[in-house]
Scaffold this motif. Structure first.
Motif, short mmCIF file in Angstrom:
data_model
loop_
_atom_site.label_atom_id
_atom_site.label_comp_id
_atom_site.label_asym_id
_atom_site.label_seq_id
_atom_site.Cartn_x
_atom_site.Cartn_y
_atom_site.Cartn_z
N HIS A 29 -10.95 6.16 0.35
CA HIS A 29 -9.73 6.36 -0.21
C HIS A 29 -8.72 7.34 0.78
CE1 HIS A 29 -12.27 9.93 -1.33
NE2 HIS A 29 -10.98 10.60 -1.45
N THR A 30 -9.56 7.83 1.70
CA THR A 30 -8.74 8.61 2.55
C THR A 30 -7.85 7.66 3.61
OG1 THR A 30 -10.20 8.91 4.22
CG2 THR A 30 -10.35 10.54 2.52
N HIS A 40 -13.35 8.37 -12.48
CA HIS A 40 -12.49 8.69 -11.72
C HIS A 40 -11.02 8.24 -12.33
CE1 HIS A 40 -14.24 11.01 -8.63
NE2 HIS A 40 -15.20 10.03 -8.59
N TYR A 41 -9.94 8.77 -11.86
CA TYR A 41 -8.57 8.51 -12.28
C TYR A 41 -7.64 8.40 -11.10
CZ TYR A 41 -10.11 9.30 -17.09
OH TYR A 41 -10.68 9.23 -18.04
N ARG A 91 -10.27 5.44 -5.45
CA ARG A 91 -11.59 5.89 -6.05
C ARG A 91 -12.32 5.08 -6.87
NH1 ARG A 91 -12.56 12.15 -5.58
NH2 ARG A 91 -14.44 11.28 -4.62
N GLN A 144 -2.41 8.06 -8.33
CA GLN A 144 -3.13 8.87 -9.42
C GLN A 144 -2.59 8.25 -10.80
OE1 GLN A 144 -5.30 11.16 -9.37
NE2 GLN A 144 -5.38 11.54 -7.25
N LEU A 145 -3.60 7.78 -11.60
CA LEU A 145 -3.15 7.11 -12.72
C LEU A 145 -2.18 7.79 -13.70
CD1 LEU A 145 -6.38 5.23 -13.85
CD2 LEU A 145 -4.25 4.32 -12.82
N LYS A 146 -2.44 8.97 -13.76
CA LYS A 146 -1.56 10.02 -14.60
C LYS A 146 -0.31 9.89 -14.35
CE LYS A 146 -2.38 14.41 -12.25
NZ LYS A 146 -1.09 14.69 -11.49
N ARG A 167 6.44 -3.99 -16.63
CA ARG A 167 8.10 -4.27 -16.81
C ARG A 167 8.87 -4.02 -15.58
NH1 ARG A 167 9.87 -0.90 -21.52
NH2 ARG A 167 7.64 -1.07 -21.98
N ASN A 201 -4.11 -0.36 -18.28
CA ASN A 201 -3.25 0.58 -19.45
C ASN A 201 -2.61 1.52 -18.56
OD1 ASN A 201 -4.23 -0.73 -21.33
ND2 ASN A 201 -5.86 0.63 -22.06
N TYR A 202 -3.10 2.34 -17.73
CA TYR A 202 -2.36 3.52 -17.31
C TYR A 202 -1.17 2.96 -16.14
CZ TYR A 202 -5.57 6.60 -19.47
OH TYR A 202 -6.32 7.31 -20.32
N TRP A 206 0.86 -0.63 -18.12
CA TRP A 206 1.15 -0.81 -19.56
C TRP A 206 1.96 0.37 -20.04
CZ3 TRP A 206 1.63 -5.17 -21.77
CH2 TRP A 206 1.51 -5.28 -23.08
N LYS A 207 1.55 1.60 -19.94
CA LYS A 207 1.94 2.77 -20.62
C LYS A 207 3.37 2.99 -19.92
CE LYS A 207 0.21 6.77 -18.22
NZ LYS A 207 0.60 6.82 -16.80
N GLU A 208 4.20 3.84 -20.98
CA GLU A 208 5.38 4.29 -20.27
C GLU A 208 5.18 5.10 -19.24
OE1 GLU A 208 8.66 3.58 -21.65
OE2 GLU A 208 7.30 1.96 -22.65
N ALA A 233 -11.34 15.64 0.82
CA ALA A 233 -11.45 14.31 0.36
C ALA A 233 -12.09 14.33 -1.06
CB ALA A 233 -12.30 13.51 1.25
N GLU A 288 -11.20 17.65 -9.92
CA GLU A 288 -10.48 16.64 -10.18
C GLU A 288 -9.12 16.72 -10.68
OE1 GLU A 288 -10.98 13.52 -8.86
OE2 GLU A 288 -12.83 14.26 -7.85
N PRO A 291 -6.05 16.58 -13.30
CA PRO A 291 -6.12 16.19 -14.96
C PRO A 291 -6.16 14.92 -15.12
CG PRO A 291 -4.03 17.16 -14.22
CD PRO A 291 -4.90 17.49 -12.90
N GLN A 292 -6.92 14.47 -16.13
CA GLN A 292 -6.65 13.28 -16.65
C GLN A 292 -5.65 12.90 -17.23
OE1 GLN A 292 -10.12 12.33 -19.34
NE2 GLN A 292 -11.51 13.18 -17.86
N PRO A 293 -5.04 11.52 -17.29
CA PRO A 293 -4.06 11.13 -17.97
C PRO A 293 -4.10 11.14 -19.26
CG PRO A 293 -4.76 9.19 -16.80
CD PRO A 293 -5.59 10.43 -16.33
N THR A 294 -3.25 11.42 -20.28
CA THR A 294 -3.21 11.33 -21.86
C THR A 294 -3.64 9.91 -22.11
OG1 THR A 294 -0.84 10.81 -21.66
CG2 THR A 294 -1.36 13.12 -22.28
N VAL A 311 -4.31 6.34 -23.44
CA VAL A 311 -3.31 5.11 -24.23
C VAL A 311 -3.96 4.81 -25.32
CG1 VAL A 311 -2.12 3.06 -23.95
CG2 VAL A 311 -2.73 4.49 -21.87
N PRO A 321 -0.41 -0.14 -27.32
CA PRO A 321 0.36 -0.71 -26.56
C PRO A 321 1.71 0.22 -26.45
CG PRO A 321 -0.61 -2.40 -27.55
CD PRO A 321 -1.16 -1.00 -28.32
N ALA A 322 2.40 0.29 -25.34
CA ALA A 322 3.64 1.29 -25.30
C ALA A 322 4.61 0.51 -26.00
CB ALA A 322 4.06 1.21 -24.10
N ARG A 353 7.96 -1.16 -27.62
CA ARG A 353 9.08 -1.50 -26.82
C ARG A 353 10.36 -0.87 -27.33
NH1 ARG A 353 9.17 -5.25 -22.98
NH2 ARG A 353 7.24 -6.28 -22.85
#
Lengths: 510, 135
Positions: free
Chosen positions: A235-236, A294-295, A299, A356-358, A365, A428-429, A432-434, B113, B118, B120-123, B125, B128-129, B131
């Protein structure tokens, strides 16, 4: 003529590496040479495959030294398929690399190293000599070291150090194994070894060499428990480099494993099947569970490489024509899909500003085309019918069930489900999400960059769809390749049996 | 002579394994050098220690004289030494850079590396978002 067809896929990347190194000062010229070489390589590779499919195994002796003494290059169906798929990946990543306007990276020698890497990979596929295989491994390795640290960030140096040390241990163990095998049999030619290994008296020592080669190739292929270098480093690397690594490097390990255990050891090491079965199951599970934790897109994808390697090893574990055919088909499918996912990860980063997914969101869209292009390889990776991963998994799992390995089939299906979980997570992340608050509004995926990035992604998705919807010929060729692997008489005859000219006797000097 | 070299091979291999297992990167590189030498020794040994006569076919003869050394392991080792030398030089430079960039030679402390914590994890979902209605 056959010799030329066989060696052109080696000569083209070699010439390209030398030429791009000579054109060090002009990045534009290096790019032109790179694209031309990649196109020429694909043409040469397809020519070789057509020749092998029509006329059987092609072999050529370097310098006209007779087979067990000189270095042999040889292409059977499996090797020719791998060369074609490697050439396809080289072309796709070369075009994609043009979009990555990283001039400093290209000035630091990206192009010569890239072609050197391709040279090492194709050499490993085509060689018929065990020590020569070691040399090609090292060619591939030194080029990959260079590619991995281009840019020289702290992250890259850390990843490269772990990659370098573990891979060097692996190749040295391979070298010791080769030395021992030479000590037992007195030959290094793989076709010659196939005849001599079963006759060796010291079975314990033969098994010891088999363990060394299994460990060395297992390390190359990132098999449990020798995979730690892969998630530490892949991933680097910048996206085109990560894509070509993900596509080819581990698969060379799998190729070498299949080649050596079908040809050299044949049926001479019966314990290999059960051992590889356990390793394959653990590899699949570790990889997929690591990905679930992982997120960071890259990775997640890196851990999925490990998990997919397990599927390919199932072919070796079950040891029937159907299972090996499934493994060959799975390798072809996996290389295309995995490289494509890494290319898409690069495009996502360009469009959304992060891996990063976050930090991502809303790409379905803003980049609807990219979203569709992501779904094809992602669902194929998870094995959703009718995509290509489904056919590979169906073949391998069915072969496992036929041989009574119900638990292996169960693990494989569970891993498929968890793969779907990871792919849905990215969907999703990222798509799909906002978009999160404060995300950069400006997308970098526009104009020429967009074209150069999406063209290879679309082409690879088209290859995946072709394998998916027109699977019959691919399955047929894979099964033929597997049959050839399991009864390598044609391979051995092509290398050793050809009426070789007598050795040239040098006359006395005047 | 063979048993002696075989024992030497084992000792060098054990020493290199010990060094490679160290957490200090420099010791790991020393271990790699030893491992390469062990591999070369094993190839040399595999080719049998036949005799000290150089493997050169003299003019007018078709084959090697009896007791000539086996030339193949020498060719293999020469290749392996050259490759090993290139790799060790590369890794040494890499270690030097790593020490400059990361400030440590302890592998446990090299977490660039793979960070120990790690991001933080995303919130999650949940659905579905929604519209956004066009105004």
């Amino acid at each position: 003529m056959d010799g030329l067809i066989l060696l052109l896929p080696l000569m083209i990347p070699l010439a390209a590496a030398a030429l791009t190194a000579m054109l060090w000062r002009s990045v534009r010229a290096q790019r032109a040479v790179g694209v031309a070489a990649a196109v020429a390589l694909l043409v040469a590779a397809v020519t070789l495959l057509v020749r092998v499919l029509d006329g059987g195994v092609v072999a050529s002796q370097m310098g006209d030294w007779r087979a067990p003494f000189g270095i042999t290059f040889v292409a059977d169906r499996f090797a020719a398929i791998m060369v074609v798929i490697a050439a396809t990946m080289a072309l796709a990543t070369t075009v994609y690399g043009l979009a990555h306007d990283a001039l400093d990276r290209e000035r630091a020698g990206f192009h010569p190293l890239f072609h050197g890497l391709i040279l090492g990979v194709i050499g490993s596929f085509l060689t018929g000599d065990l020590f020569n295989l070691y040399v090609w491994f090292e060619v591939m390795l030194i080029a990959s070291f260079g590619l991995l640290i281009l840019g020289g960030s702290r992250e890259q140096i850390d990843g490269a150090l772990k990659y370098a040390v573990l891979n060097l241990v692996g190749t040295t163990v391979f070298l010791i194994g080769v030395g021992f095998l030479y000590g037992i049999t007195g030959t290094l030619n793989m076709a010659d070894l196939a005849g001599k290994v079963p006759l060796a008296e010291n079975r314990g020592l033969v098994s010891a060499t088999a363990v060394m080669l299994l460990a060395a190739f297992g390390l190359k292929a990132a098999v449990f428990p020798l995979f730690f270098w892969l998630p530490a480093s892949y991933h680097t690397a910048p996206p085109p480099v990560a894509a070509i690594f993900a596509a080819l490097l581990t698969k060379v390990g799998v190729y070498a494993m299949i080649r050596v255990f079908t040809l050299v050891y044949g049926g001479a090491a019966e314990w290999v099947g059960p051992v590889v079965a356990v390793l394959a199951a653990l590899t699949m599970l570790t990889g997929v569970l690591g990905a679930a934790a992982h997120y960071d897109i890259r990775r997640i994808l890196a851990f999925h490489i490990i998990s997919q390697i397990g599927f390919m090893l199932l072919g070796l574990a079950v040891w029937t024509p159907l299972a090996l055919g499934g493994a060959v088909l799975y390798i072809v499918h996996h290389i295309v899909v995995k490289a494509n996912l890494f290319l898409i990860a690069g495009a996502i980063e360009r469009a959304g500003g992060s891996y990063q997914l976050k930090d991502l969101g809303g790409l379905s869209r803003s980049q609807p085309l990219l979203a569709v292009l992501f779904l094809i390889p992602a669902l194929s990776l998870a094995g959703i019918p009718p995509l290509s991963g489904f056919w590979g998994k169906l073949t391998v799992i069915r072969a496992g069930l036929e041989q009574g390995h119900a638990w292996l089939a169960g693990v494989a299906l569970l891993v498929g489900l968890l793969t779907l979980y990871s792919m849905i997570k990215i969907w999703n992340y990222a798509f799909w999400k906002e978009p999160p608050e404060g995300a950069p509004a400006v997308s970098g995926l526009t104009g020429r960059t967009r074209l150069l990035m999406l063209a290879p992604i679309t082409a690879l998705a088209a290859v995946t769809l072709t394998i998916s919807l027109w699977a019959e010929p691919f399955v047929a060729v894979s099964l033929e390749a597997a049959a050839e692997l399991l009864s390598p008489t044609a391979y051995i005859a092509a290398v050793l049996g050809s009426p070789a000219p007598g050795p040239t006797v040098l006359g006395a000097l005047p | 002579m063979e048993p002696l070299l075989a024992i030497a091979f084992g000792v060098i291999l054990a020493a290199s394994a010990y060094l490679i297992l160290s957490r200090n990167v420099l010791r790991m590189v020393l271990g790699l050098i030893l491992l390469g030498n062990a591999a070369n020794l094993s190839i040399f040994l595999s080719g049998r220690l036949v005799g000290p006569t150089p493997p050169i076919v003299a003019a007018g003869i078709d084959a090697l004289v009896a007791g000539a050394a086996n030339p193949l392991p020498q060719a293999l080792i020469l290749t392996a030494i050259v490759i090993g030398f290139a790799f060790v030089s590369f890794v040494l430079v890499l270690v030097h850079r790593a020490y400059g960039a990361l400030g440590t030679l302890d592998t446990e402390a090299m977490r660039e590396a793979e960070p120990a914590h790690e991001p933080p994890q995303p919130t999650p979902v949940t659905s579905p978002a929604p519209r956004k209605e066009a105004a």
